[in-house]
Scaffold this motif. Structure first.
Motif, PDB file in Angstrom:
ATOM      1  N   GLY A   8      36.300  41.038  48.707  1.00 31.33           N
ATOM      2  CA  GLY A   8      36.607  39.552  49.367  1.00 31.33           C
ATOM      3  C   GLY A   8      38.007  39.730  50.331  1.00 31.33           C
ATOM      4  N   GLU A  11      37.074  41.761  53.367  1.00 35.70           N
ATOM      5  CA  GLU A  11      36.488  41.160  54.369  1.00 35.70           C
ATOM      6  C   GLU A  11      37.462  40.080  55.101  1.00 35.70           C
ATOM      7  N   MET A  12      38.268  39.423  54.293  1.00 36.75           N
ATOM      8  CA  MET A  12      39.307  38.525  54.928  1.00 36.75           C
ATOM      9  C   MET A  12      40.246  39.266  56.118  1.00 36.75           C
ATOM     10  N   ASP A  15      38.062  39.784  58.891  1.00 40.33           N
ATOM     11  CA  ASP A  15      38.067  38.695  59.724  1.00 40.33           C
ATOM     12  C   ASP A  15      39.135  38.377  60.521  1.00 40.33           C
ATOM     13  N   GLU A  65      34.605  30.362  58.916  1.00 40.91           N
ATOM     14  CA  GLU A  65      34.236  31.260  57.938  1.00 40.91           C
ATOM     15  C   GLU A  65      35.659  31.549  57.018  1.00 40.91           C
ATOM     16  N   LEU A  66      36.653  32.172  57.551  1.00 46.17           N
ATOM     17  CA  LEU A  66      37.902  32.532  57.009  1.00 46.17           C
ATOM     18  C   LEU A  66      38.315  31.662  56.146  1.00 46.17           C
ATOM     19  N   GLN A  68      36.793  29.183  54.595  1.00 44.55           N
ATOM     20  CA  GLN A  68      35.766  29.133  53.492  1.00 44.55           C
ATOM     21  C   GLN A  68      36.023  30.187  52.721  1.00 44.55           C
ATOM     22  N   GLN A  69      36.156  31.250  53.077  1.00 45.68           N
ATOM     23  CA  GLN A  69      36.345  32.419  52.220  1.00 45.68           C
ATOM     24  C   GLN A  69      37.757  32.245  51.554  1.00 45.68           C
ATOM     25  N   GLN A  70      38.771  31.643  52.295  1.00 45.10           N
ATOM     26  CA  GLN A  70      40.110  31.508  51.609  1.00 45.10           C
ATOM     27  C   GLN A  70      40.017  30.409  50.186  1.00 45.10           C
ATOM     28  N   GLN A  72      37.311  29.716  48.752  1.00 43.32           N
ATOM     29  CA  GLN A  72      36.407  30.320  47.691  1.00 43.32           C
ATOM     30  C   GLN A  72      37.238  31.378  47.078  1.00 43.32           C
ATOM     31  N   LEU A  73      38.203  32.231  47.471  1.00 45.10           N
ATOM     32  CA  LEU A  73      38.871  33.059  46.871  1.00 45.10           C
ATOM     33  C   LEU A  73      40.128  32.241  45.893  1.00 45.10           C
ATOM     34  N   ASP A  76      37.811  30.745  43.045  1.00 47.20           N
ATOM     35  CA  ASP A  76      37.516  31.932  41.872  1.00 47.20           C
ATOM     36  C   ASP A  76      38.919  32.681  41.211  1.00 47.20           C
TER      37      ASP A  76
END
Length: 183
Positions: A8, A11-12, A15, A65-66, A68-70, A72-73, A76
């Motif tokens: 993850g 990927e971040m 991105d 997207e970035l 959203q990933q942040q 989610q991280l 998590d």
């Protein structure tokens, strides 16, 4: 957990790199082209290259997207950390109440409540630097001295352990030349 951080985070970072590249490309093309030259280049290369508007849209999508990933991280991380610490966090209020009611309770009864912390450190690849009251040679990279006149290699005692990963010192062990008086 390793997969989350290993994959993850990579990927971040990728991105972020893509977003930076697109923004630099859009900024550079706007500064370097005259309006008439820009139209000519867009007409000549419209089949091969995306337009500035397409790049801006792609940049916005990558930013969403970035974000959203942040999020989610963060979620998590919070959930996994809470899961690891949950037994300790659940027992802590009861422990406080027990100590109020029974202040002379022997400490060895409380050590079992701290086991989740050891599991958490192990899961994250964090290890201790030294053992309390262990005598070791002084290493300024690993130890935080209680005075300025320590010589590397001289025998010292670990007062409080430090923590490290395989690649980084998170907190040096606190040391002194003598053991505490109550030992």
């Amino acid at each position: 957990m390793n997969g989350l951080w290993g994959h993850g985070l990579t990927e971040m970072v990728l991105d972020l790199g893509a977003i930076s590249f697109v923004l630099a490309l859009v900024s550079r093309s706007r500064r370097s082209l005259h309006p008439s030259t820009e139209v000519d280049l867009v007409n000549q290369n419209s089949i091969q290259q995306p337009s500035i508007a397409d790049l801006q849209n792609q940049c916005r999508l990558l930013q969403v997207e970035l974000h959203q990933q942040q999020e989610q991280l963060k979620t998590d991380f919070r959930d996994t950390t809470f899961e690891l610490l949950q037994p300790l966090l659940t027992s802590l209020p009861t422990l406080r109440q027990l100590i109020k009611v029974k202040p002379d309770l022997p400490a060895h009864h409380l050590i079992a409540l701290l086991a989740p912390l050891a599991h958490w450190l192990q899961d994250w690849g964090i290890e201790t630097i030294g053992t309390p009251w262990e005598q070791v040679p002084y290493d300024p990279q690993l130890h935080q001295a209680d005075a300025d006149n320590y010589i590397p290699g001289e025998p010292i005692y670990i007062r409080f352990v430090g923590y490290r990963t395989p690649t980084q010192i998170l907190h040096p062990a606190q040391i002194s030349r003598t053991l505490p008086p109550f030992t």
